[in-house]
Scaffold this motif. Structure first.
Motif, short mmCIF file in Angstrom:
data_model
loop_
_atom_site.label_atom_id
_atom_site.label_comp_id
_atom_site.label_asym_id
_atom_site.label_seq_id
_atom_site.Cartn_x
_atom_site.Cartn_y
_atom_site.Cartn_z
N UNK A 190 0.84 -1.20 0.00
CA UNK A 190 0.00 0.00 0.00
C UNK A 190 0.87 1.25 0.00
N UNK A 191 1.93 1.24 0.80
CA UNK A 191 2.84 2.38 0.82
C UNK A 191 3.64 2.48 -0.48
N UNK A 192 4.02 1.30 -1.01
CA UNK A 192 4.74 1.30 -2.29
C UNK A 192 3.85 1.86 -3.41
N UNK A 193 2.56 1.57 -3.34
CA UNK A 193 1.61 2.09 -4.33
C UNK A 193 1.64 3.61 -4.33
N UNK A 194 1.54 4.19 -3.15
CA UNK A 194 1.55 5.65 -3.04
C UNK A 194 2.92 6.19 -3.45
N UNK A 195 3.97 5.50 -3.05
CA UNK A 195 5.33 5.97 -3.37
C UNK A 195 5.58 5.99 -4.87
N UNK A 196 5.19 4.91 -5.58
CA UNK A 196 5.39 4.89 -7.03
C UNK A 196 4.58 6.00 -7.71
N UNK A 197 3.35 6.20 -7.24
CA UNK A 197 2.53 7.27 -7.81
C UNK A 197 3.20 8.63 -7.63
N UNK A 198 3.82 8.84 -6.45
CA UNK A 198 4.49 10.11 -6.17
C UNK A 198 5.77 10.24 -6.98
N UNK A 199 6.56 9.18 -7.05
CA UNK A 199 7.83 9.24 -7.78
C UNK A 199 7.63 9.45 -9.28
N UNK A 200 6.64 8.76 -9.84
CA UNK A 200 6.44 8.79 -11.29
C UNK A 200 5.41 9.84 -11.72
N UNK A 201 4.80 10.51 -10.72
CA UNK A 201 3.71 11.45 -11.00
C UNK A 201 2.57 10.76 -11.74
N UNK A 202 2.23 9.55 -11.30
CA UNK A 202 1.12 8.77 -11.83
C UNK A 202 -0.09 8.92 -10.91
N UNK A 203 -1.24 8.48 -11.41
CA UNK A 203 -2.45 8.42 -10.60
C UNK A 203 -2.72 6.97 -10.20
N UNK A 204 -3.33 6.80 -9.06
CA UNK A 204 -3.70 5.46 -8.60
C UNK A 204 -5.07 5.11 -9.17
N UNK A 205 -5.15 3.97 -9.80
CA UNK A 205 -6.41 3.47 -10.37
C UNK A 205 -7.51 3.47 -9.30
N UNK A 206 -8.74 3.82 -9.69
CA UNK A 206 -9.84 3.95 -8.73
C UNK A 206 -10.06 2.68 -7.92
N UNK A 207 -10.11 1.54 -8.59
CA UNK A 207 -10.34 0.28 -7.88
C UNK A 207 -9.19 -0.02 -6.92
N UNK A 208 -7.98 0.29 -7.35
CA UNK A 208 -6.82 0.08 -6.49
C UNK A 208 -6.86 1.02 -5.30
N UNK A 209 -7.27 2.29 -5.52
CA UNK A 209 -7.35 3.25 -4.42
C UNK A 209 -8.41 2.84 -3.41
#
Length: 495
Positions: A190-209
């Motif tokens: 869960x933290x890695x998900x947020x971290x990758x989104x922050x590092x790559x400036x990506x958005x987290x998929x709705x279902x994943x969020x």
């Protein structure tokens, strides 16, 4: 992002190490693939030094055979309990006309393809041998589940069963399988998900969020060490507020950093509301991140960012309604500084000088603002130098970042006064003024003069001398200080 055909990927991997790994696996009759972040970063056109190789079979056997091919210049580490191995060696880089050749360190991690299952109370998986498909199924996100074959017959062939390429094109973080299972199995993801989104400036998929929100309580089984590793990576991104905001929205921040999450409240009384200190904190953090980014950023940049994140955590405890002033936060800096050690201890952050640095900046962050709100005097700046010491420049950076007022006139006035403070700091440094800040008469001499033991009286006399020097009441010389000391001692009835 750039798309590549299999032939183009083969060209991207056309280096001795990848051909050597593929050749070694072919000789053992095993399939092998470069996977994960190295593949992702090829498409994102980012540099990557982490080479992870999955072998359908024994990864250790390929690593050992590769070490034999490389000879004495390579070092092999085997971790049988985890079924992994690492080969390190130095590879010569093209000289480009230089007289002396240069080398770079290469590290290749090998693991056998596997499938994993988890028990509810642990993130340690039960591991079995598996296929490439099994191995890709266990990956955390689709963008990390890509694999490129290294065997000679299929060299450069991309295997992307979850359309990770399209997710990279769309800037989306998504899990390969059911996100509830992915996050429940290993809550650190869960933290890695947020971290990758922050590092790559990506958005987290709705279902994943949504799964982040549903599974947030599972983070409680993760150790403080692992949590702070991911938090530090989020803090060092270009815009750390993005990661902190995602953590807050899904409820994870309340569980791992409630002191920051609790700032998200606005109270109104008699029609007067105070500002939202959570969003203010994120703005200050981004301002500091902007000031400490780039190639010249030092290791202390991380701890300056932590100072920004924690600088107002004392406000909820200090908040009072006072007529006619309205909302006040007196001594929030002092209360916040007292909270810092507990946060560092809980998150297993270093309890050494790094913690003391953050604590000091949280405690002092109001001082330059008070100076800048009044006339910028030499005396006030001398005291600031004395208390901040070598961290004075970082403190000024934090305080300048803390000016987030939407009133442009007020903001300009503060920043102009901060410029005056910096000019005075530079002037005092140029004259080596810090050398003069400590009175030439110390505590030991005071105790000897008045036959005292370490006590409150000694501290009071030392402070009286220090104040006199800082305020330029007397020069930092023995005779005038002795005269002042005797006067204070008589007032205290010590002589």
């Amino acid at each position: 992002m750039k798309l590549y055909s299999d032939d183009e990927l083969a060209e991207k991997l056309d280096t001795p190490i990848f051909h050597l790994v593929g050749e070694t696996a072919d000789e053992l009759g095993l399939e092998c693939y470069v996977v994960g972040g190295y593949v992702r970063d090829i498409f994102l056109e980012r540099p990557s030094n982490d080479i992870d190789v999955v072998v359908v079979g024994s990864g250790i056997s390929v690593a050992q055979a590769l070490k034999d091919k490389l000879g004495r210049k390579a070092h092999l580490s085997v971790f049988r309990n985890f079924g992994t191995a690492q080969v390190k060696f130095r590879q010569r880089v093209e000289e480009n006309g230089t007289e002396k050749p240069t080398y770079k360190e290469i590290e290749v991690e090998f693991v056998g393809a596997r499938k994993e299952s988890y028990q509810r109370g642990s993130r340690k998986p039960i591991v079995e041998d598996g296929t490439l498909e099994d191995d890709q199924n266990r990956r955390d996100f689709t963008i990390n589940a890509l694999a490129i074959c290294l065997n000679k017959e299929r060299f450069g062939e991309l295997v992307d069963p979850f359309d990770g390429i399209y997710d990279m094109e769309d800037g989306i973080i998504r899990t390969p399988l059911d996100p509830d299972i992915t996050f429940s199995d290993d809550p650190l993801r869960m933290l890695r998900c947020v971290r990758f989104a922050a590092q790559l400036n990506f958005f987290i998929d709705d279902e994943t969020f949504d799964a982040l929100e549903r599974n947030r309580d599972r983070i409680k089984i993760i150790s403080g060490e692992r949590i702070q590793e991911e938090l530090n990576k989020i803090m060092m991104t270009r815009t750390p507020s993005k990661g902190l905001m995602d953590l807050h929205r899904c409820g994870l921040l309340q569980l791992i950093l409630p002191e920051v999450s609790n700032l998200d409240i606005v109270e109104t009384k008699n029609g007067r509301a105070h500002k939202n200190n959570f969003y203010h904190t994120l703005e200050v953090l981004d301002n500091v991140a902007h000031a400490t980014s780039g190639a010249d950023a030092t290791e202390m940049a991380l701890w300056l960012r932590w100072s920004a994140l924690l600088h107002d955590i004392g406000k909820p405890k200090s908040k009072r309604w006072e007529q006619p002033m309205g909302w006040t936060f007196h001594n929030h800096n002092y209360l916040g500084a007292k909270m810092v050690p507990g946060i560092f201890r809980r998150l297993k952050l270093p309890m050494d000088m790094k913690m003391k640095y953050v604590q000091k900046l949280v405690d002092l962050h109001m001082r330059p603002i008070v100076i800048a709100d009044e006339e910028v005097t030499d005396s006030a700046v001398r005291r600031l130098i004395s208390d901040a010491g070598d961290d004075i420049d970082d403190l000024m950076t934090l305080c300048e970042a803390d000016i987030t007022s939407k009133n442009e006139v007020r903001k300009k006035r503060f920043l102009d006064n901060f410029r005056l403070v910096r000019e005075k700091l530079a002037d005092l440094k140029e004259r080596d003024f810090r050398r003069l800040l400590q009175p030439v008469i110390d505590g030991n001499e005071i105790m000897e003069m008045f036959h005292l033991t370490p006590s409150r009286e000694v501290g009071a006399l030392k402070q009286a001398l220090k104040n006199a020097v800082l305020d330029n009441v007397v020069p930092n010389e023995r005779e005038p200080l002795i005269e002042l000391l005797m006067k204070k001692a008589k007032e205290m009835k010590l002589v």
